[in-house]
Design an enzyme around this catalytic site. Sequence first.
Site, PDB file in Angstrom:
ATOM      1  N   HIS A  75      15.439 -22.232  29.115  1.00 42.07           N
ATOM      2  CA  HIS A  75      16.647 -23.242  29.088  1.00 42.07           C
ATOM      3  C   HIS A  75      17.427 -22.484  30.236  1.00 42.07           C
ATOM      4  CE1 HIS A  75      17.638 -24.471  24.874  1.00 42.07           C
ATOM      5  NE2 HIS A  75      16.969 -25.304  25.261  1.00 42.07           N
ATOM      6  N   ASP A 108      20.420 -21.612  31.542  1.00 42.10           N
ATOM      7  CA  ASP A 108      21.466 -20.338  31.591  1.00 42.10           C
ATOM      8  C   ASP A 108      20.603 -19.043  31.541  1.00 42.10           C
ATOM      9  OD1 ASP A 108      21.206 -21.442  29.196  1.00 42.10           O
ATOM     10  OD2 ASP A 108      22.224 -20.327  28.054  1.00 42.10           O
ATOM     11  N   HIS A 109      18.991 -19.459  31.208  1.00 39.83           N
ATOM     12  CA  HIS A 109      18.786 -17.633  31.503  1.00 39.83           C
ATOM     13  C   HIS A 109      18.029 -17.854  31.615  1.00 39.83           C
ATOM     14  CE1 HIS A 109      20.611 -16.195  26.898  1.00 39.83           C
ATOM     15  NE2 HIS A 109      20.585 -17.948  27.044  1.00 39.83           N
ATOM     16  N   ASP A 154      19.454 -15.746  22.984  1.00 41.99           N
ATOM     17  CA  ASP A 154      19.464 -16.985  22.311  1.00 41.99           C
ATOM     18  C   ASP A 154      18.971 -17.095  20.787  1.00 41.99           C
ATOM     19  OD1 ASP A 154      21.106 -16.939  24.703  1.00 41.99           O
ATOM     20  OD2 ASP A 154      20.582 -19.770  24.385  1.00 41.99           O
ATOM     21  N   HIS A 158      26.126 -13.509  25.177  1.00 39.68           N
ATOM     22  CA  HIS A 158      26.268 -14.662  25.357  1.00 39.68           C
ATOM     23  C   HIS A 158      28.091 -15.804  23.956  1.00 39.68           C
ATOM     24  CE1 HIS A 158      24.374 -19.339  24.773  1.00 39.68           C
ATOM     25  NE2 HIS A 158      23.985 -18.703  25.647  1.00 39.68           N
ATOM     26  N   HIS A 209      15.777 -19.859  18.030  1.00 39.74           N
ATOM     27  CA  HIS A 209      16.596 -20.711  19.116  1.00 39.74           C
ATOM     28  C   HIS A 209      15.593 -22.252  18.904  1.00 39.74           C
ATOM     29  CE1 HIS A 209      19.446 -21.406  21.853  1.00 39.74           C
ATOM     30  NE2 HIS A 209      18.951 -21.589  22.519  1.00 39.74           N
TER      31      HIS A 209
END
Length: 306
Positions: free
Chosen positions: A64, A66-67, A209, A267, A138
């Site tokens: 993802h 954001d990572h 996550d 997170h 996830h």
Amino acid sequence: MLFKITFLGTSGTIPSVERNSPAIFVQFGGQRMLFDCGEGTQRQMMIAKTGFRNLDNIFITHLHTDHFIGLFGLIETMSLNERSRELNVYSPRAEVLRALFEAFGYDQLNYDIRVRELKDGEEVKFDGFKVVAFRTEHIVKSVGYAIIENDRRGKFNREKAEKELGIPPGPLYAKLARGESIVWKGRTITPDMVLGEKRRGRKVVYTGDSRPTKRTVEIARNADILIHDASFKEELKDWAIESGHSTAKEAAEVAREANVKKLILTHISTRYSKDASPLLEEAKKVFENTIIAEDFMSLEVTFDES
């Protein structure tokens, strides 16, 4: 050996004024490692003064953006800084990163990037410790990472060395304490004769996550620190389940079951950017030794001598 963790980004999917996208910088002895690399990570590294030069290993939990989107700027900065050493990037989806790096022309940099896929139970060994990938839950393929130090030699038993074996204090003690055999008055003295049982090395576990899982409990068993997804309060548990995240209470339940020493919540959803105390209060009701990660927070992982 210094084992230090610096949180560069502690936000959830969306960064905020208070929290940047996910990234954790780890120094273990001479190794510098990055775990996740969200948007703006290289700037956070500049502010934290972690440096880029000795960063050779980056571990991504899942793809993802954001990572991992911060990888691209960081990689280009390293090239502009005339990096020549190989960079290792680990991920649960190696083929995707390879394709993206090729599309960005990273096969033409002045250093090589080696992308390796890590699955549950696979490990990367370093001098004195290893990083072990473990399966997480996830909404896309994901892993967490456990940083596990090798077991240490037992404590030196001075009384046994001096009184039972007749070895006088001095340089010979240091050799035995380092795990070296010595010869004293014609007799070979091995370290196991004066050292206690091996002592467990330090361990830090990072979920990325994830929903709470039995696998996380298993690998985090007796860890010094568990860094766990805690995106929401329990009142938003349905959304946590749907989006593949954990509540603060669930993270605390994992910590309690795994018997970890410290839980660090990260997170953090933008709902709690200005005030994450509701998450902390919820977790502490289940697991007292809990703190909330903050950007640029650093802590050293010390030895447990108990």
